[in-house]
Design an enzyme around this catalytic site. Sequence first.
Site, short mmCIF file in Angstrom:
data_model
loop_
_atom_site.label_atom_id
_atom_site.label_comp_id
_atom_site.label_asym_id
_atom_site.label_seq_id
_atom_site.Cartn_x
_atom_site.Cartn_y
_atom_site.Cartn_z
N LYS A 207 -41.63 11.52 -24.35
CA LYS A 207 -42.12 10.51 -23.75
C LYS A 207 -41.59 10.85 -22.08
CE LYS A 207 -39.73 7.48 -27.00
NZ LYS A 207 -38.60 6.32 -27.21
N HIS B 98 -35.95 15.09 -29.59
CA HIS B 98 -37.02 14.42 -30.21
C HIS B 98 -38.10 13.55 -29.75
CE1 HIS B 98 -33.87 11.66 -30.54
NE2 HIS B 98 -34.80 10.35 -31.43
N ASP B 99 -37.85 13.17 -28.56
CA ASP B 99 -38.89 12.15 -27.32
C ASP B 99 -38.50 12.85 -25.84
OD1 ASP B 99 -38.74 10.09 -29.58
OD2 ASP B 99 -36.60 8.99 -29.41
N HIS C 258 -40.90 13.24 -36.60
CA HIS C 258 -39.81 12.44 -36.73
C HIS C 258 -40.31 11.13 -36.98
CE1 HIS C 258 -40.44 11.87 -32.22
NE2 HIS C 258 -39.64 10.93 -32.59
N HIS C 259 -41.21 10.95 -36.59
CA HIS C 259 -42.23 9.16 -36.53
C HIS C 259 -43.00 9.27 -38.23
CE1 HIS C 259 -40.35 7.23 -33.47
NE2 HIS C 259 -41.10 7.75 -32.66
N ASP D 246 -32.61 7.74 -36.91
CA ASP D 246 -33.64 7.42 -35.77
C ASP D 246 -33.84 6.18 -35.52
OD1 ASP D 246 -34.84 7.96 -32.66
OD2 ASP D 246 -36.94 8.58 -33.80
N HIS E 241 -45.92 10.75 -28.08
CA HIS E 241 -44.98 11.28 -27.34
C HIS E 241 -44.59 12.57 -28.47
CE1 HIS E 241 -42.54 9.00 -29.48
NE2 HIS E 241 -41.86 9.76 -29.90
FE LIG Z 1 -39.48 9.34 -31.19
#
Ligand SMILES: [Fe+2]
Length: 352
Positions: free
Chosen positions: A200, A196-197, A249-250, A278, A225
């Site tokens: 980044k 998911h990240d 996811h955000h 998260d 990201h």
């Molecule tokens: Fe994230």
Amino acid sequence: MVGVPNRDSAVTLLVVEDDPAMLVALRDILESAGYNVLTAPNGKIALDILENARPALILSDISMPVMDGIQLFEAVRKLPRGMATPFIFLTAKGTREDIFAGKMMGADDYITKPITSHELITAVQSRLQRADEIMVAQLKEAYKASLRTLANAIEARDHYTRDHVERVNAYAQALAMELGWDEDRRDALEFGSILHDIGKIAVREAILCKPGPLTTEEWAEMRLHPEVGAHMIEGIPYLAPAVPSVLHHHERWDGSGYPHALRGDAIPEDARLLAVVDTFDAMTSDRPYRPAMEFERAFEVILEESGRLFDPTMVDSFQRCWSRGEIQRIAMTAEPTKPTHLSSGSRQSAKS
Ligand SMILES: [Fe+2]
């Protein structure tokens, strides 16, 4: 009579048998089923053949001169290329010793002669299919392990998010089990949790590790990201099911999230689930700009935001897992040194 197997006709088998008539019979049956068949009258010659050939399966008599089936099996398992080759013992005797030896050695199975064509072909097909299934499962695990390594390497740039990927995945799986999601859905969710990240990687370390509030420009970079991550994996068919999690996811239930400000059911379900776990993990982890929030307080925040930031269905599932002590267990197992006593009087939000 079993028909020609639905496999590539180039599948090669090695049959090892000292009785010439039996060897010819076995070869004919298997060739009629579409297999290429290599033959050897004893284990020694079979090993010679294995120097240049890589059969998909070995079918071997036990009692043979020069080198018997059990010695051959032991030798094959020591070969780097032979460790995973399905191996079936074929025995005329069907004695308890033969059967015992075969089972103790870890052979895939044994067949007792006399055998019909149908039994032989069925046995070979099922062992080949099982070998395929094992290989697929192993490949899947290898993929996941590689992805986890990559994700952890990216997370490692920010020392404060140690084990974040592992915990998020464990929380997510607990919620998905609670919701009764099937294995395929949980698999897709696992990839989403791990990756998911991943975007980044494009965020500068100075921003990831900044011990104070981010400027507007820095926030803008941080908020890229999800899209960067989704773009990284969208071309990989195997990872396609994880794209919605990575990209969304955000997003937040009330439409206040990013990158697309989606609202309610318009947010993919995996992403709605991931948003809860998260955020919970972000709140309960130390960050460069604030200490970890205590678990109970973070749990309350998740409940307070049900129907606002988070999908109530996901929060309900989270609450049920929490009531069973599952969330707490995962948190403590994944990072035994995680501080649990730190308290914050005010609401804290994740910087991501
Ligand atoms: Fe994230």
